[in-house]
Each structure stands twice: as structure tokens, then as C-alpha cells.
Design an enzyme around this catalytic site. Structure first.
Site, PDB file in Angstrom:
ATOM      1  N   GLY A  13       0.817  -1.207   0.000  1.00  0.00           N
ATOM      2  CA  GLY A  13       0.000   0.000   0.000  1.00  0.00           C
ATOM      3  C   GLY A  13       0.851   1.256   0.000  1.00  0.00           C
ATOM      4  O   GLY A  13       2.083   1.203   0.027  1.00  0.00           O
ATOM      5  N   ASP A  14       0.192   2.393  -0.063  1.00  0.00           N
ATOM      6  CA  ASP A  14       0.850   3.714  -0.017  1.00  0.00           C
ATOM      7  C   ASP A  14       1.786   3.936  -1.204  1.00  0.00           C
ATOM      8  O   ASP A  14       2.776   4.657  -1.095  1.00  0.00           O
ATOM      9  CB  ASP A  14       1.636   3.889   1.298  1.00  0.00           C
ATOM     10  CG  ASP A  14       0.801   3.588   2.520  1.00  0.00           C
ATOM     11  OD1 ASP A  14      -0.299   4.150   2.628  1.00  0.00           O
ATOM     12  OD2 ASP A  14       1.242   2.786   3.368  1.00  0.00           O
ATOM     13  N   GLU A  15       1.474   3.343  -2.342  1.00  0.00           N
ATOM     14  CA  GLU A  15       2.360   3.465  -3.505  1.00  0.00           C
ATOM     15  C   GLU A  15       2.112   4.737  -4.322  1.00  0.00           C
ATOM     16  O   GLU A  15       2.899   5.056  -5.213  1.00  0.00           O
ATOM     17  CB  GLU A  15       2.196   2.250  -4.442  1.00  0.00           C
ATOM     18  CG  GLU A  15       2.493   0.910  -3.809  1.00  0.00           C
ATOM     19  CD  GLU A  15       1.227   0.236  -3.290  1.00  0.00           C
ATOM     20  OE1 GLU A  15       1.292  -0.951  -2.936  1.00  0.00           O
ATOM     21  OE2 GLU A  15       0.171   0.907  -3.231  1.00  0.00           O
ATOM     22  N   LYS A  17      -1.336   5.448  -5.511  1.00  0.00           N
ATOM     23  CA  LYS A  17      -2.427   5.095  -6.431  1.00  0.00           C
ATOM     24  C   LYS A  17      -3.361   6.267  -6.693  1.00  0.00           C
ATOM     25  O   LYS A  17      -3.810   6.476  -7.823  1.00  0.00           O
ATOM     26  CB  LYS A  17      -3.228   3.919  -5.852  1.00  0.00           C
ATOM     27  CG  LYS A  17      -2.426   2.636  -5.702  1.00  0.00           C
ATOM     28  CD  LYS A  17      -3.246   1.530  -5.086  1.00  0.00           C
ATOM     29  CE  LYS A  17      -3.581   1.773  -3.634  1.00  0.00           C
ATOM     30  NZ  LYS A  17      -2.406   1.791  -2.744  1.00  0.00           N
ATOM     31  N   GLY A  41      -6.220   5.388   2.118  1.00  0.00           N
ATOM     32  CA  GLY A  41      -5.883   6.803   2.203  1.00  0.00           C
ATOM     33  C   GLY A  41      -5.234   7.241   0.908  1.00  0.00           C
ATOM     34  O   GLY A  41      -4.045   7.020   0.695  1.00  0.00           O
ATOM     35  N   HIS A  42      -6.019   7.819   0.008  1.00  0.00           N
ATOM     36  CA  HIS A  42      -5.510   8.207  -1.307  1.00  0.00           C
ATOM     37  C   HIS A  42      -5.310   9.716  -1.343  1.00  0.00           C
ATOM     38  O   HIS A  42      -6.261  10.487  -1.252  1.00  0.00           O
ATOM     39  CB  HIS A  42      -6.469   7.739  -2.404  1.00  0.00           C
ATOM     40  CG  HIS A  42      -6.532   6.245  -2.517  1.00  0.00           C
ATOM     41  ND1 HIS A  42      -7.381   5.574  -3.369  1.00  0.00           N
ATOM     42  CD2 HIS A  42      -5.829   5.272  -1.878  1.00  0.00           C
ATOM     43  CE1 HIS A  42      -7.195   4.269  -3.250  1.00  0.00           C
ATOM     44  NE2 HIS A  42      -6.261   4.071  -2.342  1.00  0.00           N
ATOM     45  N   GLY A 303      -1.846   8.333  10.050  1.00  0.00           N
ATOM     46  CA  GLY A 303      -0.762   9.234  10.430  1.00  0.00           C
ATOM     47  C   GLY A 303       0.454   8.508  10.967  1.00  0.00           C
ATOM     48  O   GLY A 303       1.438   9.131  11.367  1.00  0.00           O
ATOM     49  N   LYS A 332       7.639   8.113  -6.876  1.00  0.00           N
ATOM     50  CA  LYS A 332       8.605   8.606  -5.892  1.00  0.00           C
ATOM     51  C   LYS A 332      10.060   8.361  -6.289  1.00  0.00           C
ATOM     52  O   LYS A 332      10.923   8.139  -5.433  1.00  0.00           O
ATOM     53  CB  LYS A 332       8.306   8.024  -4.506  1.00  0.00           C
ATOM     54  CG  LYS A 332       7.002   8.549  -3.920  1.00  0.00           C
ATOM     55  CD  LYS A 332       6.936   8.362  -2.422  1.00  0.00           C
ATOM     56  CE  LYS A 332       5.786   9.155  -1.825  1.00  0.00           C
ATOM     57  NZ  LYS A 332       5.734   9.092  -0.364  1.00  0.00           N
ATOM     58  N   LEU A 333      10.331   8.408  -7.573  1.00  0.00           N
ATOM     59  CA  LEU A 333      11.714   8.285  -8.039  1.00  0.00           C
ATOM     60  C   LEU A 333      12.584   9.378  -7.429  1.00  0.00           C
ATOM     61  O   LEU A 333      13.747   9.140  -7.075  1.00  0.00           O
ATOM     62  CB  LEU A 333      11.760   8.364  -9.570  1.00  0.00           C
ATOM     63  CG  LEU A 333      13.141   8.273 -10.209  1.00  0.00           C
ATOM     64  CD1 LEU A 333      13.742   6.879 -10.002  1.00  0.00           C
ATOM     65  CD2 LEU A 333      13.071   8.601 -11.700  1.00  0.00           C
ATOM     66  N   THR A 416       7.423  11.831 -10.473  1.00  0.00           N
ATOM     67  CA  THR A 416       8.591  12.475  -9.856  1.00  0.00           C
ATOM     68  C   THR A 416       8.188  13.560  -8.853  1.00  0.00           C
ATOM     69  O   THR A 416       8.969  14.459  -8.560  1.00  0.00           O
ATOM     70  CB  THR A 416       9.481  13.092 -10.944  1.00  0.00           C
ATOM     71  OG1 THR A 416       8.696  14.018 -11.719  1.00  0.00           O
ATOM     72  CG2 THR A 416      10.064  12.028 -11.861  1.00  0.00           C
TER      73      THR A 416
END
Length: 431
Positions: A13-15, A17, A41-42, A303, A332-333, A416
Site C-alpha cells: 500500500g501507499d504506492e 495510487k 488513504g488516497h 498518520g 517517488k523516483l 517524480t
């Protein structure tokens, strides 16, 4: 002819999306949530303005998009109302564009109470749930005692069903967990107070999506959490309670699986995990601090601080298998900027010294392995906001190419930065 595209997480998760769904919905007519609940959480950043969505599909910020909550989503009416109010305060029209399946299981206050009591009872073996009642609501669904959105529309029958299910849960709360019971009348009154409002948004989701497909509309299915949190294929028991993989699209929306054209897997340039559970490439060092700080790695829902680590290609290969990924979006590069070297986990060394490239089937197996790394040169240049491959430093380009070689899957989109504009699409899923 329209395209039907799935966007899902490939890690824990948290990628990122939400941002990618928002970006791609410029070409979509419908955006569909098919699993999970308001534990998702998007985070969307548009022109510097941050919006966090938990239950409503990320396409809601596009005026021409209809957003659908499918039957596979567990729905907390109070959480939905809060999210709608937040969006309306920002001038985002919701009611005429948000549609809900009557078959969605309801999350009610006793589900949250059980979730919290259970985590407390686990002590140091807690799974790290969000405490939002997701698991208990899915349990009720599977045990066939759960209440669904459509039940709200018959007040007398709903009251009877609620009384029965609350007898069970209040017994568990008071007698097993030593917690306080949840008040029946308050729960009933609060739920029925939202019935008419919810009814106005309910549709036959399966029929609507099939008609949209036949009309040639573009449909985007938005996953929540990530592949490694899947109830069947994740690091069990440190998983969520739904099928986060591509197979969940069909069961969670009623959309035929043969009609899916493209599955996009969202993957960070490194890995994070929030909450408890095994994590072979976790970095509890200065590099981990760098990733966590620069990547602002805090859960959008709870959080909580996320645990950072190197990219795990072994786990990614399993995600590619399970989801039949067509392509990858690398996010997140820019967080890797400034590191002298970057590593990719290409194997797991087992206790007997042998190296495997296949993931274990349960959490216990993950805890026994040691990551085997391939090391590549890092880069000092700034990649934040870069929007084309030729603007990237050569070391970053080499990192991307090596990931594609190892995973044998193309990286079609690269992000990025957090804003929707800080992205470049090499191959569009809708083209």
C-alpha cells in the site's frame, strides 16, 4: 471502443495510487472502487492543494467522471457523509456523480469497537489495523450475518437484523474482551437517519458498468491497499481483509474479468510498510531515515510512520504474476535523489544458505529470509518534477531500465512528485 483499466498497488500500500487514478481519469468516464473501505488513504495534490480521500473514488475531482462504490467495498455511512461534506466545502459536486451498490456491507460502530478491542487484546502481536472496523465488517459478510446498504431501506427489517447481530458483538465485547457494549438504539437511529440520503445514490452497479462498457466508455477500477496485503496472497496474517489484487475487480463490482484490458501496477522506487508484519528489505538506518523523511512517509489514514526499505523485486515478481500486470507506474523516483548507491533485492537467502527468487506463502517464511541485493550507482542530480526520460540523470535511467529487465515488465508511467503534473506517461493505458 472503450478501455477498461485497473490501477492497483503492488506492494504494502501507499504506492501513490490516488494520484495516478486522478491523472488517468482525464480519459475515463467511470471510476470504480471494488474493495476495502475507509481504511484506504488516497492523497491527491492538484496545483499544490492536497486532498485525502478514504472511501470515495479518486476520480471525484474530475467534474465529468462518475464515481462508483462497488459491492466489494465495506461502507461506513458516517465516514462517507464526512467525506462528502469535506468535498462540498471545497466546491466539489458529489451527489449527482457518486453511485453506490446496495450490496455493500455496512460498517457500524460495533465493528469499530470490536476492531479496537481485538487489537488491544493481541498486545505485542497486534496486526496494526486502522481500527476502523474493516475486518469485523468483512467477517460479518462471510458469516452471512452482515447488514448491507440495501437493508437500510426497510426500517423494520433492519431493526430486527441489527438487534440480532448486535447481540453477538456486544456479547463478544463485554464477555470476551472486557470492553463496553455499544448502544443498540443509538446505532439504529443514526443508521436509519442516513437511509434516504444513501438510497438516492444507489444503483445496480453491475448493470450500469455493463451498459457503460457496451457504450464504449472508458472505465477505471481503483484498488486500495496493495498486493502484499491481500487476504489470500499477502503476508498472512499481517494482511487486510479483502482481495486487493486484480481478481477482486470482478467479485467486488460484478464486472466480467474477460473485459479488463490493462492492469497497471503502482510501485514505489523503494518499498514501505505501515504497521506490523515482515519486511525483508527494511532499512533501520540513515538511508531509511532519508527515504522516510524525503518521501514524507506517514500514513494518510492513521498518520503512522511508515517503515522504509529498498525495492523488493522478489515480491514484485509475485505481484506481477498474481495481477497479470500489463505495465508498471514507478512513483517517488525523486526520493532516491542524493543517494550514493541504490539497491534492488533480487533474491532471498534462506536459513540453509540457498537463494530463492520466489516469495514465501506466509509471514513466518518472510521472517526467515535475508535479502540478496544488486547494487547500482545513485545520483546527486534533482529529478523532482522531471517530465521526460531525457531530463533524468543517466544513473536514474539505468535504475529504471534495470528494474524493467529484472521484472520483465515495462514501466509505462513515471512519477517524480506529488502533483498530478509531476508525471510522465510513456505508454497510456487507455491508448
Amino acid at each position: 471502443m472503450g478501455k477498461n483499466v485497473v490501477v492497483l498497488g503492488t506492494q504494502w500500500g501507499d504506492e501513490g495510487k490516488g494520484k495516478i487514478v486522478d491523472l488517468l481519469t482525464e480519459q475515463a468516464k467511470y471510476v470504480v472502487r471494488y474493495q476495502g473501505g475507509h481504511n484506504a488513504g488516497h492523497t491527491l495534490v492538484i496545483d499544490g492543494v492536497k486532498t485525502v480521500l478514504h472511501l470515495i473514488p479518486s476520480g471525484i475531482l474530475r467534474d465529468n467522471v462518475k464515481c462508483i462504490i462497488g459491492n466489494g467495498v465495506v461502507l461506513a455511512p458516517d465516514a462517507l457523509m464526512k467525506e462528502i461534506s469535506m468535498l462540498k466545502e471545497r466546491g466539489v459536486p458529489v451527489e449527482d456523480r457518486l453511485l453506490i451498490s446496495e450490496a455493500c456491507p455496512l460498517i457500524l460502530p460495533f465493528h469499530c469497537a470490536v476492531d479496537i478491542a481485538r487489537e488491544k487484546a493481541r498486545g505485542n502481536k497486534a496486526i496494526g489495523t486502522t481500527g476502523r472496523g474493516i475486518g469485523p465488517a468483512y467477517e460479518d459478510k462471510v458469516s452471512r450475518r452482515g447488514l448491507r446498504v440495501g437493508d437500510l431501506f426497510n426500517a423494520e427489517l433492519f431493526a430486527e437484523k441489527l438487534k440480532e447481530v448486535m447481540k453477538y458483538h456486544n456479547f463478544m465485547l463485554t464477555e470476551y474482551y472486557g470492553a463496553e457494549a455499544v448502544d443498540y438504539q443509538t446505532t439504529l437511529d443514526d443508521a436509519l437517519a442516513m437511509a434516504d440520503y444513501l438510497k438516492s445514490m444507489c444503483v445496480d452497479v453491475t448493470e450500469m458498468l455493463d451498459q457503460a462498457r457496451k457504450a464504449g466508455e472508458n472505465i477505471l477500477f481503483e484498488g486500495a491497499q496493495g498486493t502484499l496485503l491481500d487476504i489470500d496472497h499477502g503476508t498472512y496474517p499481517f494482511v487486510t481483509s479483502s482481495n486487493t489484487t486484480a481478481g477482486g475487480v470482478a467479485t467486488g463490482s460484478g464486472f466480467g474479468p474477460c473485459h479488463l484490458d490493462y492492469v497497471l501496477g503502482i510501485m514505489k522506487a523503494y518499498t514501505t510498510r505501515v504497521g506490523a508484519g515482515p519486511f525483508p528489505t527494511e532499512l533501520e538506518c540513515e538511508i531509511g531515515d532519508h527515504l522516510g523523511t524525503k518521501g514524507h512517509e506517514f500514513g494518510a489514514t492513521t498518520g503512522r510512520k511508515r517503515r522504509p526499505g529498498w525495492l523488493d523485486a522478489v515480491a514484485m515478481k509475485r505481484a506481477i504474476q498474481i495481477n497479470s500486470l500489463t505495465g508498471i507506474c514507478l512513483t517517488k523516483l525523486d526520493v532516491l535523489d542524493g543517494l550514493e548507491e541504490v539497491k534492488i533485492c533480487v533474491g532471498y537467502q534462506q536459513p540453509d544458505g540457498t537463494v530463492t527468487t520466489v516469495t514465501p506463502l506466509a509471514a513466518e517464511g518472510y521472517e526467515l529470509v535475508t535479502p540478496v541485493y544488486e547494487t547500482l550507482p545513485g545520483w546527486s542530480e534533482n529529478t523532482f518534477g522531471v517530465t521526460s526520460m531525457d531530463q533524468l540523470p543517466q544513473a536514474a535511467v539505468n535504475y529504471i531500465k534495470r528494474i524493467e529487465e529484472i521484472l520483465e515488465t515495462p514501466i509505462d508511467i513515471i512519477s517524480t512528485g506529488p502533483d498530478r503534473n509531476e508525471t510522465f506517461i510513456r505508454v497510456s493505458p487507455f491508448n
